[in-house]
Design a protein around this motif. Structure first.
Motif, PDB file in Angstrom:
ATOM      1  N   ASP A  49      44.515  58.950   4.474  1.00  0.00           N
ATOM      2  CA  ASP A  49      44.769  58.277   5.781  1.00  0.00           C
ATOM      3  C   ASP A  49      46.019  57.905   5.777  1.00  0.00           C
ATOM      4  O   ASP A  49      46.384  60.106   5.321  1.00  0.00           O
ATOM      5  CB  ASP A  49      45.223  56.706   4.612  1.00  0.00           C
ATOM      6  CG  ASP A  49      45.850  56.353   3.395  1.00  0.00           C
ATOM      7  OD1 ASP A  49      46.538  57.538   3.001  1.00  0.00           O
ATOM      8  OD2 ASP A  49      45.748  55.736   2.862  1.00  0.00           O
ATOM      9  N   GLY A  50      47.454  58.008   6.568  1.00  0.00           N
ATOM     10  CA  GLY A  50      47.947  57.622   6.872  1.00  0.00           C
ATOM     11  C   GLY A  50      47.897  59.535   8.275  1.00  0.00           C
ATOM     12  O   GLY A  50      49.217  60.112   7.584  1.00  0.00           O
ATOM     13  N   ILE A 109      51.605  53.299  12.132  1.00  0.00           N
ATOM     14  CA  ILE A 109      52.280  54.337  12.211  1.00  0.00           C
ATOM     15  C   ILE A 109      53.154  54.019  13.492  1.00  0.00           C
ATOM     16  O   ILE A 109      52.266  54.062  14.208  1.00  0.00           O
ATOM     17  CB  ILE A 109      51.528  55.746  11.319  1.00  0.00           C
ATOM     18  CG1 ILE A 109      50.985  55.416  10.431  1.00  0.00           C
ATOM     19  CG2 ILE A 109      52.345  56.542  11.376  1.00  0.00           C
ATOM     20  CD1 ILE A 109      50.236  56.242   9.561  1.00  0.00           C
ATOM     21  N   ASN A 137      43.716  64.004   2.411  1.00  0.00           N
ATOM     22  CA  ASN A 137      44.279  63.237   3.493  1.00  0.00           C
ATOM     23  C   ASN A 137      43.603  61.842   4.105  1.00  0.00           C
ATOM     24  O   ASN A 137      43.190  62.282   5.553  1.00  0.00           O
ATOM     25  CB  ASN A 137      44.995  63.947   4.694  1.00  0.00           C
ATOM     26  CG  ASN A 137      45.064  65.172   4.654  1.00  0.00           C
ATOM     27  OD1 ASN A 137      47.094  64.357   4.268  1.00  0.00           O
ATOM     28  ND2 ASN A 137      45.080  66.118   4.149  1.00  0.00           N
ATOM     29  N   ASN A 192      44.230  56.959  11.881  1.00  0.00           N
ATOM     30  CA  ASN A 192      44.621  55.436  11.502  1.00  0.00           C
ATOM     31  C   ASN A 192      46.197  54.348  12.541  1.00  0.00           C
ATOM     32  O   ASN A 192      45.363  53.145  12.393  1.00  0.00           O
ATOM     33  CB  ASN A 192      45.137  56.003  10.105  1.00  0.00           C
ATOM     34  CG  ASN A 192      44.563  56.108   8.956  1.00  0.00           C
ATOM     35  OD1 ASN A 192      44.355  57.553   8.602  1.00  0.00           O
ATOM     36  ND2 ASN A 192      43.134  55.130   8.809  1.00  0.00           N
ATOM     37  N   GLN A 216      46.837  51.573  10.358  1.00  0.00           N
ATOM     38  CA  GLN A 216      47.647  51.511   9.899  1.00  0.00           C
ATOM     39  C   GLN A 216      49.163  51.536  10.376  1.00  0.00           C
ATOM     40  O   GLN A 216      49.178  52.084  11.958  1.00  0.00           O
ATOM     41  CB  GLN A 216      47.771  53.111   8.713  1.00  0.00           C
ATOM     42  CG  GLN A 216      46.894  53.398   7.586  1.00  0.00           C
ATOM     43  CD  GLN A 216      46.691  54.476   6.260  1.00  0.00           C
ATOM     44  OE1 GLN A 216      46.935  55.346   7.479  1.00  0.00           O
ATOM     45  NE2 GLN A 216      47.753  53.579   4.962  1.00  0.00           N
TER      46      GLN A 216
END
Length: 318
Positions: free
Chosen positions: A111-112, A81, A109, A116, A79
């Motif tokens: 993901d995020g 981020i 939790n 990731n 991801q």
């Protein structure tokens, strides 16, 4: 590829009468209780070499052995981020983690997380156990973490952590006025009544925290802590144990207490500080490839800087 886990622990005598899953959770605290229970059920975690059941009672002296495989990081989704990277080369990277960022996916939790983000930043990390993560910070703790980019580097960093040669220094704001620094040497284990918390307990694992005073205020103290060991919530538990819990700590801080005559600005700053005031400020280790010393520092985050500003103003106006 999947990571093979091979670990053994001897059940200490004081665990006589404990359930197998309870003892396993205490002895193998790198893994969640649910994962350990599943390994017991599928035979990957044995007692004296034989399959057992989670609820079976122990006598003490048994050998618990894990022979299991962890899925690799490829099942987690990369991801985009943003990462605050403070050091990076072909072998390691050091990031400055913000408050609110969970390190590893888990129930609640999925993901995020930092993991990731790491997979997006460096896709080859998917081949490493835990995407190269070798130690963690609590969700609401800010500061420096080192991540390995190769298996050789990961092995080296894990060994350095085990040998206590990695320097980890933290800044914290504690409640109460501390006269001087000191050393807390008190074993930490799971809280006897609240499994989500840790506590100083006689049956816990050795834990040592060194701390020194940086700045004193009327009802608070800015301290600097150095970890000799790395138990879960160690600084938070140890400072609460010596009656100087960290400002904003939801698990160990208790009710918010205001100093008599505190300014309205300080009261507001304290009321709106909704995380433990803890920041991993300095990290030093031996580079896994070059053998040279690597030291990285990260300035205090804005919320702690603002709180210290109000504490200083309150001191000046007292």
């Amino acid at each position: 590829m999947a990571e093979t886990i091979e670990q053994s622990r001897t059940v200490p005598d004081h665990m006589m009468g404990w359930r197998l899953d309870q003892a396993a959770a205490d002895l193998f605290d790198d893994f969640s209780r649910e994962r350990l229970k599943q390994w017991i059920k599928d035979g990957s975690l044995t007692c004296d070499g034989a399959p057992s059941k989670p609820k079976n009672k122990l006598l003490g002296g048994e050998t618990l052995t894990i022979d299991a495989r962890l899925e690799d990081s490829a099942r987690w989704t990369p991801q985009a981020i943003e990462l605050d990277i403070r050091y990076e080369d072909d072998h390691v990277l050091v990031i400055n983690k913000p408050a609110g960022l969970v390190v590893h996916p888990a129930a609640g939790n999925p993901d995020g997380t930092l993991l990731n983000a790491l997979l997006h930043h460096c896709p080859p990390l998917a081949a490493l156990p835990r995407a190269g993560i070798v130690h963690r910070l609590d969700k609401q703790t800010t500061g420096l973490m080192v991540v390995a980019k190769t298996l050789v580097a990961q092995t080296s960093l894990v060994e350095q952590l085990q040998e206590k040669t990695v320097t980890r220094e933290y800044d914290a704001i504690a409640m109460g006025t501390m006269i001087a620094g000191g050393r807390v040497d008190a074993p930490i284990g799971r809280h006897p009544r609240d499994r989500k918390r840790q506590a100083v307990v006689s049956t816990g694992k050795p834990a040592v925290t060194h701390y020194r005073v940086q700045e004193r205020f009327r009802g608070h103290t800015h301290i600097r802590c150095r970890l000799e060991t790395g138990r879960t919530h160690q600084i938070r538990v140890h400072m609460a144990h010596v009656h100087h819990a960290l400002v904003g700590d939801p698990a160990y801080g208790g009710r918010l207490k205001m100093v008599a005559g505190a300014s309205e600005a300080l009261k507001e700053a304290l009321r709106h500080f909704h995380r433990q005031a803890l920041h991993a400020r300095r990290l030093a280790f031996v580079h896994p490839a070059s053998g040279e010393a690597v030291t990285v520092e990260a300035e205090l985050p804005d919320d702690m800087t603002v709180l210290l500003h109000h504490l200083r103003l309150d001191n000046d106006n007292a």
